[in-house]
Design a protein around this motif. Structure first.
Motif, short mmCIF file in Angstrom:
data_model
loop_
_atom_site.label_atom_id
_atom_site.label_comp_id
_atom_site.label_asym_id
_atom_site.label_seq_id
_atom_site.Cartn_x
_atom_site.Cartn_y
_atom_site.Cartn_z
N PRO A 8 0.86 -1.36 0.06
CA PRO A 8 0.03 0.02 -0.01
C PRO A 8 0.83 1.07 0.12
CG PRO A 8 -0.72 -1.29 1.69
CD PRO A 8 0.60 -2.22 1.13
N GLU A 9 0.25 2.42 -0.47
CA GLU A 9 1.04 3.46 -0.76
C GLU A 9 0.89 4.48 0.49
OE1 GLU A 9 0.20 5.59 -4.41
OE2 GLU A 9 1.30 4.00 -5.51
N GLY A 10 1.56 5.19 0.80
CA GLY A 10 1.35 6.12 2.09
C GLY A 10 2.27 5.91 3.15
N GLU A 11 2.01 6.51 4.27
CA GLU A 11 3.00 6.44 5.35
C GLU A 11 2.09 6.05 6.59
OE1 GLU A 11 6.30 7.24 5.74
OE2 GLU A 11 5.72 7.09 3.25
N LEU A 12 1.13 5.32 6.40
CA LEU A 12 0.42 4.87 7.86
C LEU A 12 1.45 3.61 8.42
CD1 LEU A 12 -3.24 4.31 6.80
CD2 LEU A 12 -2.32 6.12 7.91
N PRO A 13 1.26 3.62 9.90
CA PRO A 13 2.36 2.81 10.47
C PRO A 13 1.91 1.30 10.40
CG PRO A 13 0.98 4.04 11.95
CD PRO A 13 0.61 4.57 10.78
N GLU A 14 3.02 0.56 10.26
CA GLU A 14 2.79 -0.83 9.90
C GLU A 14 3.11 -1.71 10.99
OE1 GLU A 14 2.55 -0.40 5.24
OE2 GLU A 14 4.22 -1.61 5.86
N PHE A 15 2.55 -2.69 11.42
CA PHE A 15 3.20 -3.70 12.23
C PHE A 15 2.99 -5.16 11.77
CE2 PHE A 15 1.83 -0.33 14.51
CZ PHE A 15 2.85 0.06 15.63
N ASN A 52 -9.17 0.91 11.09
CA ASN A 52 -9.59 2.19 11.51
C ASN A 52 -8.89 3.42 10.52
OD1 ASN A 52 -10.90 1.15 13.66
ND2 ASN A 52 -9.96 2.36 15.28
N GLU A 53 -8.42 2.88 9.32
CA GLU A 53 -7.84 3.68 8.48
C GLU A 53 -6.72 4.39 9.22
OE1 GLU A 53 -10.57 5.93 6.12
OE2 GLU A 53 -11.71 4.29 5.57
N LEU A 54 -5.90 3.99 10.39
CA LEU A 54 -5.15 4.31 11.20
C LEU A 54 -3.63 3.72 10.91
CD1 LEU A 54 -6.66 5.32 14.57
CD2 LEU A 54 -5.92 6.77 12.79
N LEU A 55 -3.74 2.45 10.78
CA LEU A 55 -2.50 1.41 10.65
C LEU A 55 -2.72 0.32 10.06
CD1 LEU A 55 -2.01 -0.56 13.98
CD2 LEU A 55 -4.16 0.99 13.62
N TYR A 56 -1.62 -0.37 9.74
CA TYR A 56 -1.86 -1.88 9.13
C TYR A 56 -1.14 -3.03 10.13
CZ TYR A 56 -2.77 0.39 4.58
OH TYR A 56 -3.24 1.11 3.47
N PHE A 57 -1.99 -3.96 10.11
CA PHE A 57 -1.14 -5.37 10.60
C PHE A 57 -0.74 -5.91 9.27
CE2 PHE A 57 -3.54 -6.44 14.78
CZ PHE A 57 -2.69 -5.33 15.51
N VAL A 58 0.52 -6.51 9.33
CA VAL A 58 0.86 -7.04 8.11
C VAL A 58 1.04 -8.50 8.58
CG1 VAL A 58 2.44 -7.34 6.09
CG2 VAL A 58 1.77 -5.00 7.13
N ASP A 59 0.22 -9.45 7.94
CA ASP A 59 0.61 -10.95 8.13
C ASP A 59 1.53 -11.59 7.50
OD1 ASP A 59 0.37 -13.39 9.44
OD2 ASP A 59 -1.83 -13.89 8.49
N VAL A 60 2.78 -12.06 7.98
CA VAL A 60 3.68 -12.78 6.92
C VAL A 60 3.79 -14.18 7.09
CG1 VAL A 60 5.25 -10.67 7.46
CG2 VAL A 60 5.53 -12.76 8.62
#
Length: 195
Positions: free
Chosen positions: A19-26, A68-76
């Motif tokens: 995804p583009e943009g700068e939202l924090p990812e975990f 919440n359009e605030l952050l991403y969880f990234v399942d690897v």
């Protein structure tokens, strides 16, 4: 944090699909079948946004969940599953490494281990990898509900020792059945969101 909106945005295999943009990812890392999907679903109060597979080793992409359009969880992809060919495992490894070492919005990795068993070689390797690249890490020892409460500290000590968890790295007990550890996990995540 109360999640009122959650959706899977993309399943990516290469950087140009992120995804583009700068939202924090975990990122959520752990061996196959350790309960990553259950962790995600519990954290966001959804029954089945993250699909729980009866076949371990099913996640073969980086799955980006927008919350919440605030952050991403990234399942690897889960590691350490024997029925996957060596070349497939090597490709996943490369994909995960590229993501974790190059991705600017990645704030921290949640490493999920099974409290019932000592961490595997793969768990130890993943923790060492995160330390080597100086990636902040929260270790979540899940399936706490499957062990008598009186034995929790003993099991946590085994996990802490096997991984050689450094001071400052959090280790929390978690149960996707009871919700134990959910608030602590969210506290860790929200602290890093603003870093």
């Amino acid at each position: 944090m109360k999640i009122t909106k959650s959706e899977i945005v993309i399943s990516a295999v290469k950087p140009e699909q992120y995804p583009e943009g700068e939202l924090p990812e975990f990122a959520l890392a752990g061996r196959s079948n350790v309960g990553k999907s259950s962790f995600i679903n519990k954290m966001i109060n959804r029954k089945s946004l993250a699909r729980i597979s009866s076949k371990p080793g099913k996640t073969q992409t980086l799955n980006f969940y927008l919350l919440n359009e605030l952050l991403y969880f990234v399942d690897v992809p889960g590691y350490g599953y024997a029925k996957v060919s060596k070349s497939e495992r090597a490709a996943w490894g490369k994909m995960i490494e590229t993501y974790m070492t190059d991705r600017k919005p990645l704030k921290a990795v949640v490493l999920i281990v099974d409290l019932r068993h000592p961490p595997t070689k793969d768990d130890i390797m993943m923790y060492d990898f995160l330390k080597h690249f100086d990636i902040p890490c929260l270790v979540v020892a899940t399936k706490a509900d499957k062990i008598p409460k009186g034995k929790w500290q003993k099991h946590l000590a085994v996990t802490r020792k096997a991984l050689q968890i450094e001071d400052g790295d959090a280790l929390i007990l978690f149960s996707s059945e009871t919700g134990l550890g959910k608030d602590e996990a969210w506290k860790f995540i929200t602290d890093y969101m603003n870093d």
